[in-house]
Enzyme design. Structure first.
Site, PDB file in Angstrom:
ATOM      1  N   ARG A  21      44.550  14.912  24.531  1.00 26.75           N
ATOM      2  CA  ARG A  21      43.457  15.496  25.321  1.00 26.75           C
ATOM      3  C   ARG A  21      42.674  16.565  24.557  1.00 26.75           C
ATOM      4  O   ARG A  21      41.686  17.079  25.066  1.00 26.75           O
ATOM      5  CB  ARG A  21      44.022  16.061  26.634  1.00 26.75           C
ATOM      6  CG  ARG A  21      44.758  15.009  27.459  1.00 26.75           C
ATOM      7  CD  ARG A  21      44.892  15.410  28.896  1.00 26.75           C
ATOM      8  NE  ARG A  21      43.596  15.698  29.472  1.00 26.75           N
ATOM      9  CZ  ARG A  21      43.403  16.264  30.642  1.00 26.75           C
ATOM     10  NH1 ARG A  21      44.432  16.592  31.376  1.00 26.75           N
ATOM     11  NH2 ARG A  21      42.197  16.508  31.089  1.00 26.75           N
TER      12      ARG A  21
ATOM     13  N   HIS B 240      50.771  21.083  36.944  1.00 26.92           N
ATOM     14  CA  HIS B 240      49.894  22.245  36.743  1.00 26.92           C
ATOM     15  C   HIS B 240      50.064  23.265  37.880  1.00 26.92           C
ATOM     16  O   HIS B 240      50.441  22.892  38.994  1.00 26.92           O
ATOM     17  CB  HIS B 240      48.422  21.801  36.739  1.00 26.92           C
ATOM     18  CG  HIS B 240      47.973  21.093  35.500  1.00 26.92           C
ATOM     19  ND1 HIS B 240      47.164  19.979  35.537  1.00 26.92           N
ATOM     20  CD2 HIS B 240      48.193  21.361  34.193  1.00 26.92           C
ATOM     21  CE1 HIS B 240      46.903  19.592  34.292  1.00 26.92           C
ATOM     22  NE2 HIS B 240      47.519  20.405  33.460  1.00 26.92           N
TER      23      HIS B 240
ATOM     24  N   CYS C 107      40.711  18.922  39.555  1.00 26.61           N
ATOM     25  CA  CYS C 107      40.668  18.490  38.141  1.00 26.61           C
ATOM     26  C   CYS C 107      39.352  17.822  37.761  1.00 26.61           C
ATOM     27  O   CYS C 107      38.992  17.800  36.592  1.00 26.61           O
ATOM     28  CB  CYS C 107      41.748  17.455  37.844  1.00 26.61           C
ATOM     29  SG  CYS C 107      43.338  17.767  38.536  1.00 26.61           S
TER      30      CYS C 107
ATOM     31  N   ARG D 296      52.188  22.339  29.649  1.00 35.30           N
ATOM     32  CA  ARG D 296      50.869  22.277  29.001  1.00 35.30           C
ATOM     33  C   ARG D 296      50.306  23.639  28.588  1.00 35.30           C
ATOM     34  O   ARG D 296      49.318  23.698  27.870  1.00 35.30           O
ATOM     35  CB  ARG D 296      49.866  21.625  29.961  1.00 35.30           C
ATOM     36  CG  ARG D 296      50.192  20.208  30.369  1.00 35.30           C
ATOM     37  CD  ARG D 296      50.014  19.242  29.205  1.00 35.30           C
ATOM     38  NE  ARG D 296      50.386  17.897  29.581  1.00 35.30           N
ATOM     39  CZ  ARG D 296      49.602  17.069  30.258  1.00 35.30           C
ATOM     40  NH1 ARG D 296      48.397  17.446  30.603  1.00 35.30           N
ATOM     41  NH2 ARG D 296      50.022  15.873  30.569  1.00 35.30           N
TER      42      ARG D 296
ATOM     43  N   GLU E   7      38.138  19.797  34.469  1.00 36.00           N
ATOM     44  CA  GLU E   7      38.622  21.160  34.751  1.00 36.00           C
ATOM     45  C   GLU E   7      39.556  21.675  33.658  1.00 36.00           C
ATOM     46  O   GLU E   7      39.629  22.888  33.406  1.00 36.00           O
ATOM     47  CB  GLU E   7      39.381  21.155  36.078  1.00 36.00           C
ATOM     48  CG  GLU E   7      40.046  22.467  36.400  1.00 36.00           C
ATOM     49  CD  GLU E   7      40.968  22.385  37.590  1.00 36.00           C
ATOM     50  OE1 GLU E   7      41.885  21.548  37.608  1.00 36.00           O
ATOM     51  OE2 GLU E   7      40.771  23.162  38.516  1.00 36.00           O
TER      52      GLU E   7
ATOM     53  N   ASP F 271      41.974  10.571  29.717  1.00 37.79           N
ATOM     54  CA  ASP F 271      42.074  11.557  30.804  1.00 37.79           C
ATOM     55  C   ASP F 271      40.800  12.382  30.983  1.00 37.79           C
ATOM     56  O   ASP F 271      40.813  13.382  31.721  1.00 37.79           O
ATOM     57  CB  ASP F 271      43.225  12.530  30.511  1.00 37.79           C
ATOM     58  CG  ASP F 271      44.578  11.998  30.971  1.00 37.79           C
ATOM     59  OD1 ASP F 271      44.718  11.713  32.173  1.00 37.79           O
ATOM     60  OD2 ASP F 271      45.472  11.855  30.126  1.00 37.79           O
TER      61      ASP F 271
HETATM   62  N1  GLY Z   1      46.886  12.596  33.500  1.00 38.28           N
HETATM   63  C1  GLY Z   1      46.612  13.973  33.605  1.00 38.28           C
HETATM   64  C2  GLY Z   1      47.287  14.734  32.557  1.00 38.28           C
HETATM   65  O1  GLY Z   1      48.423  14.476  32.336  1.00 38.28           O
HETATM   66  O2  GLY Z   1      46.760  15.570  31.895  1.00 38.28           O
END
Ligand code: GLY
Length: 254
Positions: free
Chosen positions: A85, A160, A247, A130, A65, A60
């Site tokens: 991530r 988001h 993003c 998140r 961003e 990803d």
């Molecule tokens: N694919 C973007 C995310 O889930 O962070």
């Protein structure tokens, strides 16, 4: 002068995180072509594009961003909410270090930059799958002393906060009211997305122009009726990865 930091599409982009979307094959060659066209759009609106190389181990990582919030006085390096991530932030912190004093979100805080909307000295953080309250509290501790006000906003139905709302003019937000309550963001003109285009609220504002996806013609009509200048891009492949135009860059004034 404004730098737009970007990162080349990962060769493993097809293994990206997905939360609200079913997996569809991403055409990597097309994704790269679209990403280069997006970088051209950033250049056309006056940014100097600084592209980082692809990261095969970080599917990803084109979504730079999510790794930082950059303001004129400082940058906050995030702690992304998805385990896959977390390591994305290392290269971003290295690039930003010469330009800004860095602050680092610490556990148990998690926050993706996609959940952070900043308009001048007001910041909203989406409480999402998140991003959590401890990260919002840390962000307030980091940026409050510089005069930034940090608020939270609740989301429903999207990944988001900036899937649901972005700034499109000094006094105007583009917003999907099914995903975020406009009452959480007082003091702006609200332009609602067309109901048939729920994902249409994400735009990159640079100066007086937005970089905006071609996929939302009915919402585009609403923006143009308000006199908002647009540069259109095709973002079909990042959309399959639950990404959008904001993003794919981090903007910083130098
Ligand atoms: N694919 C973007 C995310 O889930 O962070």
């Amino acid at each position: 002068m404004k730098i737009a930091l970007t990162r080349e599409i990962s060769p493993n982009f097809n293994q990206c995180e997905l939360t609200h979307l079913d997996r569809q094959p991403i055409d990597l060659a097309l994704a790269r072509q679209q990403h280069h066209e997006y970088e051209d759009a950033l250049s056309a609106v006056g940014c100097i594009v600084c592209r980082l190389p692809a990261e095969a181990g970080l599917p990803d990582s084109v979504f730079v961003e999510d790794c930082a919030l950059v303001v004129d006085e400082a940058a906050v390096i995030t702690r992304p909410g998805a385990d896959s991530r977390r390591a994305e932030v290392e290269a971003i912190a290295r690039v930003l270090a010469p330009y800004r004093k860095l602050y680092f979100v610490q556990p148990p805080g998690v926050v993706d930059g996609g959940d952070i909307l900043r308009v001048e000295r007001r910041i909203w953080i989406g409480l999402s799958t998140r991003s959590n309250q401890p990260a919002c509290d840390q962000m307030r501790d980091f940026l409050g002393p510089y005069g930034y006000e940090v608020n939270t906003a609740r989301l429903a139905g999207c990944l988001h906060l900036k899937s649901a709302v972005t700034q499109v003019a000094p006094d105007a937000l583009l917003l999907n009211p099914a995903w975020v309550d406009p009452a959480a963001l007082p003091g702006f003109d609200i332009i609602e997305v067309h109901p048939a285009e729920p994902s249409a609220a994400n735009a990159v504002l640079v100066g007086e122009t937005i970089i905006y996806p071609k996929a939302y013609p009915r919402t585009l009509e609403r923006l143009q009726a308000r006199g908002i200048q647009t540069v259109l891009v095709d973002a079909s492949e990042v959309a399959k990865a639950e990404g959008a135009v904001t993003c794919c860059s981090l903007l910083l004034n130098i």
